[in-house]
Enzyme design. Sequence first.
Site, mmCIF file in Angstrom:
data_model
loop_
_atom_site.group_PDB
_atom_site.id
_atom_site.type_symbol
_atom_site.label_atom_id
_atom_site.label_comp_id
_atom_site.label_asym_id
_atom_site.label_seq_id
_atom_site.Cartn_x
_atom_site.Cartn_y
_atom_site.Cartn_z
ATOM 1 N N GLU A 1 29.193 26.635 34.373
ATOM 2 C CA GLU A 1 30.198 26.698 33.320
ATOM 3 C C GLU A 1 31.444 25.907 33.693
ATOM 4 O OE1 GLU A 1 28.711 30.815 31.309
ATOM 5 O OE2 GLU A 1 30.511 30.969 32.527
ATOM 6 N N CYS B 1 38.839 23.719 34.430
ATOM 7 C CA CYS B 1 38.396 24.552 35.545
ATOM 8 C C CYS B 1 36.928 24.228 35.780
ATOM 9 C CB CYS B 1 38.612 26.023 35.155
ATOM 10 S SG CYS B 1 38.033 27.182 36.391
ATOM 11 N N CYS C 1 27.294 31.343 43.835
ATOM 12 C CA CYS C 1 28.124 31.357 45.039
ATOM 13 C C CYS C 1 27.529 32.358 46.011
ATOM 14 C CB CYS C 1 29.565 31.751 44.715
ATOM 15 S SG CYS C 1 30.643 31.672 46.176
ATOM 16 N N CYS D 1 32.031 37.908 46.883
ATOM 17 C CA CYS D 1 33.244 38.713 46.715
ATOM 18 C C CYS D 1 32.946 39.824 45.702
ATOM 19 C CB CYS D 1 34.413 37.849 46.258
ATOM 20 S SG CYS D 1 34.776 36.528 47.434
ATOM 21 N N CYS E 1 33.815 39.531 41.698
ATOM 22 C CA CYS E 1 33.610 38.232 41.053
ATOM 23 C C CYS E 1 32.217 38.144 40.426
ATOM 24 C CB CYS E 1 33.785 37.130 42.099
ATOM 25 S SG CYS E 1 33.320 35.499 41.504
ATOM 26 N N CYS F 1 39.250 33.693 34.789
ATOM 27 C CA CYS F 1 38.959 33.652 36.227
ATOM 28 C C CYS F 1 37.944 34.710 36.604
ATOM 29 C CB CYS F 1 40.209 33.986 37.056
ATOM 30 S SG CYS F 1 41.498 32.806 36.935
HETATM 31 N N1 SAH Z 1 35.382 30.283 45.203
HETATM 32 C C1 SAH Z 1 36.726 29.908 45.068
HETATM 33 C C2 SAH Z 1 37.063 29.373 43.698
HETATM 34 C C3 SAH Z 1 36.488 30.058 42.489
HETATM 35 S S1 SAH Z 1 37.115 31.587 41.989
HETATM 36 C C4 SAH Z 1 37.645 31.051 45.420
HETATM 37 O O1 SAH Z 1 37.162 32.163 45.577
HETATM 38 O O2 SAH Z 1 38.827 30.802 45.587
HETATM 39 C C5 SAH Z 1 38.759 31.249 41.325
HETATM 40 C C6 SAH Z 1 39.707 32.441 41.469
HETATM 41 O O3 SAH Z 1 39.327 33.523 40.606
HETATM 42 C C7 SAH Z 1 39.714 33.006 42.877
HETATM 43 O O4 SAH Z 1 41.010 33.295 43.304
HETATM 44 C C8 SAH Z 1 38.916 34.269 42.698
HETATM 45 O O5 SAH Z 1 39.159 35.182 43.719
HETATM 46 C C9 SAH Z 1 39.382 34.723 41.339
HETATM 47 N N2 SAH Z 1 38.515 35.742 40.734
HETATM 48 C C10 SAH Z 1 37.219 35.988 40.989
HETATM 49 N N3 SAH Z 1 36.778 37.004 40.223
HETATM 50 C C11 SAH Z 1 37.809 37.410 39.479
HETATM 51 C C12 SAH Z 1 37.970 38.390 38.451
HETATM 52 N N4 SAH Z 1 36.946 39.152 38.052
HETATM 53 N N5 SAH Z 1 39.170 38.528 37.871
HETATM 54 C C13 SAH Z 1 40.205 37.722 38.229
HETATM 55 N N6 SAH Z 1 40.108 36.770 39.176
HETATM 56 C C14 SAH Z 1 38.932 36.604 39.786
HETATM 57 FE FE1 SF4 Z 2 32.457 32.819 45.403
HETATM 58 FE FE2 SF4 Z 2 33.554 34.291 43.482
HETATM 59 FE FE3 SF4 Z 2 34.174 34.754 46.037
HETATM 60 FE FE4 SF4 Z 2 35.063 32.519 44.828
HETATM 61 S S1 SF4 Z 2 35.614 34.641 44.294
HETATM 62 S S2 SF4 Z 2 34.119 32.700 46.879
HETATM 63 S S3 SF4 Z 2 33.324 32.090 43.470
HETATM 64 S S4 SF4 Z 2 32.140 35.025 45.099
#
Ligand code: SAH
Ligand code: SF4
Length: 366
Positions: free
Chosen positions: A94, A107, A114, A118, A121, A339
């Site tokens: 996406e 974005c 990934c 996390c 996410c 995000c």
């Molecule tokens: N993998 C990279 C970039 C992609 S995520 C990273 O983790 O930085 C982009 C941002 O969105 C990151 O700061 C991530 O922690 C945040 N993010 C992930 N899941 C989220 C959610 N459910 N709500 C708000 N922010 C989120």
């Molecule tokens: Fe991967 Fe999501 Fe963690 Fe970013 S926030 S490193 S996209 S699992």
Amino acid sequence: MNVATQNLLGKSRGELEQHFVTMGEPKFRARQLMRWLYGRGVFQPDEMTDLSLALRARLAGEANFALPEIRDRHDAADGVVKWQLAAGGSQSIETVFIPETRRGTLCISSQVGCALDCSFCATGRQGFNRNLSAAEIVGQVALANRELTAAGQPTVTNVVFMGMGEPLANFRNVVEAISVLTDDLGYGLSRRRVTVSTSGLVPQIYRLAADTRVALAVSLHAPDNELRNELVPINRRHPIEELLPACWDYVERTNTRDATFEYVMLDGVNDSLARARQLARLLRHKPAKVNLIPFNPFTASGYRRSPAAAVDAFRDVLMQAGIMTITRKTRGDDIAAACGQLAGRVDNRVRNPLGGRIQGDQTQGA
Ligand code: SAH
Ligand code: SF4
């Protein structure tokens, strides 16, 4: 398009020059080609009229400049657009365009899924399939610009690697794509208009400073290792006391103003004033600013968004410590484009990449 040919989209100027030299052509063909691709948005060799007919025919036969294929498009009420793009088989990634008054931010994704898992996410939940090529990364920008231009809308002025995937885990392709984004003959974006967001791959942050000078955003999300281990499991490998020095080193070596620390606000998990004070102690007097991100929910995430008052109070603690803090506006959440909501479709090939799920968290779906 002949699928067996090489996609030259996303190749850095140096690589393209090398490519033409190998073809027995002068180096400056790279400049001509880049002007067509990125300056004019022309991807068909037969339309590249300052190249000889013979060279156009050769390029058409030996190479391609294919953009990702659109699977689906969603338009949010606030003008945000999300494209779902084919990523091999039934998979998709996406890309999200966020229009603002004076800029348009794209974005983009760097991986199909990934592996870093996390807990908050949606992308992490999907698991990981593969890295995107530089062509697929730059192709997202090319495609967005093509679609926006066709609709008579302003095009992309800023790019953030905040879509699906961990950009620094796809280091080579991401660096190559960045070189095209920032090259005058590419998209010509100033380095401040390109942001790499990482969950904290420390060795790659050190390497990145040698290759680019783009803006760095780091997903911190917790001010201490115990909580961060739970939220961002890569912290077990690269804890905060190693991560922060890597960020300061990046800022110094690239001569950027600061690093941005992203902090997702999870109700009752990491949003207390005590955490805010702890975070302030870590970042005070450092070249740091903070982006508070209201948690964007997705199915069965198990987390709730912090109330607005809690976000404001958290921000005030940081501001009083002299740390520039802004709360990120939620955009495109009605089409799951905010995000952390990007999921696409990923055939997971990696489970428990860090050797075991984090405690107290739900396991991934099948
Ligand atoms: N993998 C990279 C970039 C992609 S995520 C990273 O983790 O930085 C982009 C941002 O969105 C990151 O700061 C991530 O922690 C945040 N993010 C992930 N899941 C989220 C959610 N459910 N709500 C708000 N922010 C989120
Ligand atoms: Fe991967 Fe999501 Fe963690 Fe970013 S926030 S490193 S996209 S699992």
